[in-house]
Design an enzyme around this catalytic site. Structure first.
Site, PDB file in Angstrom:
ATOM      1  N   LYS A 168      50.900  24.590  36.577  1.00 28.81           N
ATOM      2  CA  LYS A 168      49.858  24.882  35.286  1.00 28.81           C
ATOM      3  C   LYS A 168      50.628  24.882  33.976  1.00 28.81           C
ATOM      4  O   LYS A 168      50.111  25.353  32.989  1.00 28.81           O
ATOM      5  CB  LYS A 168      49.293  26.305  35.677  1.00 28.81           C
ATOM      6  CG  LYS A 168      48.453  26.435  36.905  1.00 28.81           C
ATOM      7  CD  LYS A 168      47.486  27.503  37.300  1.00 28.81           C
ATOM      8  CE  LYS A 168      47.240  27.782  38.609  1.00 28.81           C
ATOM      9  NZ  LYS A 168      45.993  27.287  38.972  1.00 28.81           N
ATOM     10  N   ASP A 183      50.271  38.753  37.076  1.00 29.27           N
ATOM     11  CA  ASP A 183      50.007  37.384  37.421  1.00 29.27           C
ATOM     12  C   ASP A 183      49.853  36.476  36.478  1.00 29.27           C
ATOM     13  O   ASP A 183      48.955  36.694  35.449  1.00 29.27           O
ATOM     14  CB  ASP A 183      48.903  37.321  38.408  1.00 29.27           C
ATOM     15  CG  ASP A 183      48.297  36.021  38.581  1.00 29.27           C
ATOM     16  OD1 ASP A 183      48.765  34.944  38.319  1.00 29.27           O
ATOM     17  OD2 ASP A 183      47.348  35.916  39.577  1.00 29.27           O
ATOM     18  N   HIS A 212      42.410  36.467  41.151  1.00 33.02           N
ATOM     19  CA  HIS A 212      42.237  35.319  42.217  1.00 33.02           C
ATOM     20  C   HIS A 212      42.354  35.959  43.518  1.00 33.02           C
ATOM     21  O   HIS A 212      43.357  37.075  43.664  1.00 33.02           O
ATOM     22  CB  HIS A 212      43.471  34.431  41.815  1.00 33.02           C
ATOM     23  CG  HIS A 212      43.646  33.148  42.222  1.00 33.02           C
ATOM     24  ND1 HIS A 212      44.083  33.014  43.482  1.00 33.02           N
ATOM     25  CD2 HIS A 212      43.233  32.002  41.740  1.00 33.02           C
ATOM     26  CE1 HIS A 212      44.105  31.719  43.937  1.00 33.02           C
ATOM     27  NE2 HIS A 212      43.538  31.001  42.690  1.00 33.02           N
ATOM     28  N   GLN A 247      47.887  31.963  34.496  1.00 26.64           N
ATOM     29  CA  GLN A 247      47.019  31.370  33.572  1.00 26.64           C
ATOM     30  C   GLN A 247      47.547  31.771  32.108  1.00 26.64           C
ATOM     31  O   GLN A 247      46.985  31.374  30.954  1.00 26.64           O
ATOM     32  CB  GLN A 247      45.649  31.752  33.365  1.00 26.64           C
ATOM     33  CG  GLN A 247      44.895  31.260  34.735  1.00 26.64           C
ATOM     34  CD  GLN A 247      44.859  29.645  34.947  1.00 26.64           C
ATOM     35  OE1 GLN A 247      44.910  29.264  33.928  1.00 26.64           O
ATOM     36  NE2 GLN A 247      44.591  29.197  36.184  1.00 26.64           N
ATOM     37  N   CYS A 262      38.175  30.957  43.547  1.00 26.23           N
ATOM     38  CA  CYS A 262      39.066  31.824  44.187  1.00 26.23           C
ATOM     39  C   CYS A 262      38.917  33.053  43.691  1.00 26.23           C
ATOM     40  O   CYS A 262      39.925  33.953  43.642  1.00 26.23           O
ATOM     41  CB  CYS A 262      40.629  31.345  44.268  1.00 26.23           C
ATOM     42  SG  CYS A 262      40.779  29.711  45.103  1.00 26.23           S
TER      43      CYS A 262
HETATM   44  N1  PMP Z   1      46.384  33.503  39.813  1.00 28.04           N
HETATM   45  C1  PMP Z   1      45.659  32.907  39.023  1.00 28.04           C
HETATM   46  C2  PMP Z   1      45.038  33.698  38.068  1.00 28.04           C
HETATM   47  C3  PMP Z   1      45.453  31.437  39.297  1.00 28.04           C
HETATM   48  O1  PMP Z   1      44.685  30.837  38.431  1.00 28.04           O
HETATM   49  C4  PMP Z   1      45.971  31.047  40.075  1.00 28.04           C
HETATM   50  C5  PMP Z   1      45.685  29.191  40.584  1.00 28.04           C
HETATM   51  N2  PMP Z   1      44.374  28.879  40.375  1.00 28.04           N
HETATM   52  C6  PMP Z   1      46.723  31.664  41.336  1.00 28.04           C
HETATM   53  C7  PMP Z   1      46.958  32.954  41.277  1.00 28.04           C
HETATM   54  C8  PMP Z   1      47.412  31.023  42.288  1.00 28.04           C
HETATM   55  O2  PMP Z   1      48.361  29.980  41.959  1.00 28.04           O
HETATM   56  P1  PMP Z   1      49.098  28.971  42.965  1.00 28.04           P
HETATM   57  O3  PMP Z   1      47.812  28.165  43.736  1.00 28.04           O
HETATM   58  O4  PMP Z   1      49.590  27.723  42.054  1.00 28.04           O
HETATM   59  O5  PMP Z   1      49.987  29.561  43.792  1.00 28.04           O
END
Ligand code: PMP
Length: 406
Positions: free
Chosen positions: A225, A199, A122, A202, A364
């Site tokens: 999430k 990270d 991401h 997910q 993203c």
């Molecule tokens: N890493 C991953 C794998 C994600 O799916 C996301 C959110 N889509 C993020 C980081 C960023 O999370 P947040 O926007 O809640 O900070």
């Protein structure tokens, strides 16, 4: 086995309509829906004991502090952290990674060093490292992946050297669903003295997380999430590493003593929690964790994977012009795909007209999309409250869309 109908009744939003159709919410990887216990907790805090934490010598402040710190205890147990002090509240995954990049990274990364991420990260696990790399004269190197969407482990092994200061990888990909072999990645990275950040955006709500067993140095995730509120998340870190790290933001709460001759910093976890925290959302997050514990993470995951397998099979057999992006052996419940000659955005719009919410675009993960020569995909991501009938509706809607574009 989870009684899905009963569980659905805990989520008021699931009985609403969108564009004249009952809502089918398949955008769970972006954020999942909240059970009423979570939203009630927000009102209970504001209407019942709204007060600042750790400060007041009065009953409301005591109650707020108690509830706030109870969330930390629950997180400790949820990830099997040795101590509550190792759980630092953040705004979410993005802030957690930025915190580590700006503290551990700035203190430990020097010119010529390397930071390893993967191709499927991401943006929030790429950009903070690029920023620190640029400042320090270091480089960010991505681990390549196969066409199926799996990390090429031998390539990762070849990238390791004593120049690597940190390996920062996603546990489960938001765009492909791939579950990465983080245990093996952590073990190998440690052999060259690199630290590892996982990270868990997910993974935290779907996979068993035992930070001691994983032996990761950092683990970050977002509450939203995990059936919890937005603007809330946490960072776990190994105690000695966190103690050695300089603070992130400066201000109240993170200090021991302040004078114009200098300032001393608070102990963990407060050293990293400057200013009045997000009390309401932290308190409500406890209810989300209790919700997961009540149904059991394995039971939740089993239902989600059954939905993924059902949807994958139906999409493959009933829509031949669809191509699934991300065919790893181990996946969380993310189904990313493209359909020949139809733009992902058009598919998303037409599904929305039928009350079906999916995500379209690059998720993203632009470098990952570039790896597949794609601008974006359609992503359906399933949660425990989704049903097989909803998957049927989704596939029927896709069939109609394909026919329309005929
Ligand atoms: N890493 C991953 C794998 C994600 O799916 C996301 C959110 N889509 C993020 C980081 C960023 O999370 P947040 O926007 O809640 O900070």
């Amino acid at each position: 086995m989870i009684d899905v109908e009963q569980l659905r009744s805990e989520f008021p939003i699931l009985s609403t309509e969108v564009n004249g159709h009952p809502l089918v919410y398949f955008d769970n990887a972006a954020t999942n829906q909240k059970p009423k216990v979570v939203t009630d907790a927000l009102t209970e805090y504001y209407d019942g004991y709204n007060s600042n934490v750790h400060r007041g010598a009065h009953a409301l402040a005591d109650k707020a502090t108690q509830e706030f710190e109870r969330t930390r205890e629950l997180i400790k147990d949820f990830i099997n952290s040795p101590k509550t002090e190792q759980v630092i509240f953040t705004k979410g995954t993005t802030e957690g990674i930025n915190l580590v990049a700006n503290t551990f990274g700035r203190a430990n990364i020097t010119e010529g060093d390397e930071i390893i991420v993967s191709t499927m990260e991401h943006h929030s696990n790429i950009v903070p490292w690029q920023m620190i790399a640029q400042e320090k004269g270091a480089v960010v190197r991505p681990i390549p992946i196969t066409d199926e969407g799996e990390i090429i482990f031998e390539e990762f092994e070849k990238m390791l050297s004593d120049k690597v200061k940190i390996v920062s990888v996603v546990h489960a990909s938001n765009a492909l669903g791939t579950i990465n072999p983080i245990e093996k990645i952590i073990e190998k990275a440690h052999e060259v003295g690199a630290k590892v950040l996982v990270d868990g955006a997910q993974s935290a709500a779907h996979l068993p997380i035992d930070v001691q067993q994983l032996n990761c140095d950092f683990f970050v995730t977002s509450a939203h999430k995990m059936f919890g509120p937005t603007g809330m998340g946490f960072l776990y870190g190994k105690e000695d590493i966190l103690n050695d790290m300089p603070p992130f933001l400066g201000g109240g709460e993170m200090i021991k003593e302040v004078s114009f001759d200098g300032t001393t910093f608070n102990t963990l976890p407060y050293k990293f929690e400057a200013g009045t925290p997000n009390i309401a959302d932290t308190v409500a997050f406890a209810k989300a964790l209790e919700f997961i514990n009540k149904y059991g993470k394995e039971n939740i995951a089993a239902h989600e994977i059954a939905l993924l397998e059902y949807a994958t099979e139906k999409l493959t057999s009933e829509i031949p012009s669809a191509k699934i992006i991300g065919q790893a052996k181990n996946k969380v419940s993310v189904l990313s795909f493209v359909i020949e000659n139809i733009h992902n955005y058009d598919i998303g719009m037409m599904l929305d007209a039928r009350g079906i919410a999916v995500r379209t675009g690059h998720h993203c993960t632009q470098p990952l999309m570039a790896r597949y020569n794609l601008e974006g995909t359609v992503r359906a991501s399933f949660s425990v409250y989704n049903t097989f009938e909803e998957v049927d509706k989704f596939i029927e809607a896709l069939k109609r869309i394909v026919k329309m574009f005929g």
